[in-house]
Motif scaffolding. Sequence first.
Motif, PDB file in Angstrom:
ATOM      1  N   LEU A   7      65.574  53.550  19.630  1.00 56.32           N
ATOM      2  CA  LEU A   7      65.115  54.643  20.481  1.00 56.32           C
ATOM      3  C   LEU A   7      63.968  54.137  21.347  1.00 56.32           C
ATOM      4  CD1 LEU A   7      64.812  57.456  17.743  1.00 56.32           C
ATOM      5  CD2 LEU A   7      66.885  56.628  18.886  1.00 56.32           C
ATOM      6  N   TYR A   8      64.126  54.238  22.657  1.00 58.65           N
ATOM      7  CA  TYR A   8      63.073  53.870  23.601  1.00 58.65           C
ATOM      8  C   TYR A   8      62.600  55.145  24.285  1.00 58.65           C
ATOM      9  CZ  TYR A   8      65.139  49.285  22.790  1.00 58.65           C
ATOM     10  OH  TYR A   8      65.634  48.150  22.199  1.00 58.65           O
ATOM     11  N   LEU A   9      61.371  55.586  23.955  1.00 60.90           N
ATOM     12  CA  LEU A   9      60.871  56.876  24.410  1.00 60.90           C
ATOM     13  C   LEU A   9      59.678  56.671  25.328  1.00 60.90           C
ATOM     14  CD1 LEU A   9      60.919  58.725  20.951  1.00 60.90           C
ATOM     15  CD2 LEU A   9      62.798  58.388  22.570  1.00 60.90           C
ATOM     16  N   ALA A  10      59.668  57.366  26.458  1.00 61.44           N
ATOM     17  CA  ALA A  10      58.560  57.268  27.403  1.00 61.44           C
ATOM     18  C   ALA A  10      57.310  57.897  26.789  1.00 61.44           C
ATOM     19  CB  ALA A  10      58.918  57.958  28.707  1.00 61.44           C
ATOM     20  N   PRO A  11      56.161  57.226  26.876  1.00 59.26           N
ATOM     21  CA  PRO A  11      54.916  57.805  26.332  1.00 59.26           C
ATOM     22  C   PRO A  11      54.529  59.082  27.062  1.00 59.26           C
ATOM     23  CG  PRO A  11      54.453  55.877  27.691  1.00 59.26           C
ATOM     24  CD  PRO A  11      55.941  55.927  27.530  1.00 59.26           C
ATOM     25  N   GLN A  12      54.069  60.051  26.269  1.00 63.91           N
ATOM     26  CA  GLN A  12      53.672  61.346  26.837  1.00 63.91           C
ATOM     27  C   GLN A  12      52.405  61.831  26.168  1.00 63.91           C
ATOM     28  OE1 GLN A  12      58.234  62.725  26.740  1.00 63.91           O
ATOM     29  NE2 GLN A  12      56.837  64.373  27.319  1.00 63.91           N
ATOM     30  N   GLY A 176      57.984  54.824  36.601  1.00 64.80           N
ATOM     31  CA  GLY A 176      57.525  54.296  37.877  1.00 64.80           C
ATOM     32  C   GLY A 176      58.497  54.470  39.021  1.00 64.80           C
ATOM     33  N   ALA A 177      59.679  55.022  38.747  1.00 64.70           N
ATOM     34  CA  ALA A 177      60.676  55.209  39.803  1.00 64.70           C
ATOM     35  C   ALA A 177      60.523  56.586  40.426  1.00 64.70           C
ATOM     36  CB  ALA A 177      62.080  55.038  39.240  1.00 64.70           C
ATOM     37  N   SER A 178      61.035  56.735  41.638  1.00 63.61           N
ATOM     38  CA  SER A 178      60.933  58.012  42.352  1.00 63.61           C
ATOM     39  C   SER A 178      62.178  58.869  42.200  1.00 63.61           C
ATOM     40  CB  SER A 178      60.666  57.757  43.843  1.00 63.61           C
ATOM     41  OG  SER A 178      61.710  56.966  44.397  1.00 63.61           O
TER      42      SER A 178
END
Length: 245
Positions: A7-12, A176-178
């Motif tokens: 599982l790769y989860l974006a930090p929040q 980092g993507a739009s």
Amino acid sequence: MATSFSLYLAPQPGLNLKALAEEAFRLIDHLEDLLSFYREGSDVTRINRAEVGAVVRINEVTHQCLLTALEIAAASNNAFNPFTGGAAMAAKNQQTPLHLVDLPSLDHDDRSPIISLDPDSTLITKLSSTRWLDLGAIGKGAALDAIAELLREWEVTTAVLVSGGSSVLIFGQPLGASTAAWPLTIPLDPAPITLSVPTPFALGASGQGFQPGHVIGAPHQPQRPQSVVIAPSAAVADALSTAAL
């Protein structure tokens, strides 16, 4: 499922991702208990052991997995077939699990309906015992779908979920993507394919390289060396990649 999960989860801010990941892995263990062909108390085993005419209540996750499996079986003219548990074991020269050895002999070539399933009810009726249910070709994807639902409930915005390297589910936009489109390179032979795929999406891959004999074709060998499918859900991608192979 007999595979690994990553599982790769974006930090929040304010969200304990470690605790959430631990809950996700507990969910995986629960799903293994429900969907495994090799576990004595699983829903799959309860269906395989049920006598003809018996009514079996199953978990909602198993119910949804069965609905998807039967839908893909119909759409692919049975190129994907969830009732090949016995035939798959024979193809891999595996011994019958102890919890199934006392059941009647199988007929791998029979095509009569095995169960009756209501889309709105978790009760199934056993119609025939000539073949065994095995959700192994769709279980990893179903697990990823369930994990994604759990993460969304906790308002995780971006995640990459991987099972065994052959099942992937992605939602949210790259860090980092739009845009929410992900660059995806599929290493096919003779040349790779590069795509830009909007999320959410799932990728399922099938082939004979890592587990020879696990896919049964006509005559008993797959038609292609590998297949890759992109679909809205991981369960659908898994099942379709088997059908495409």
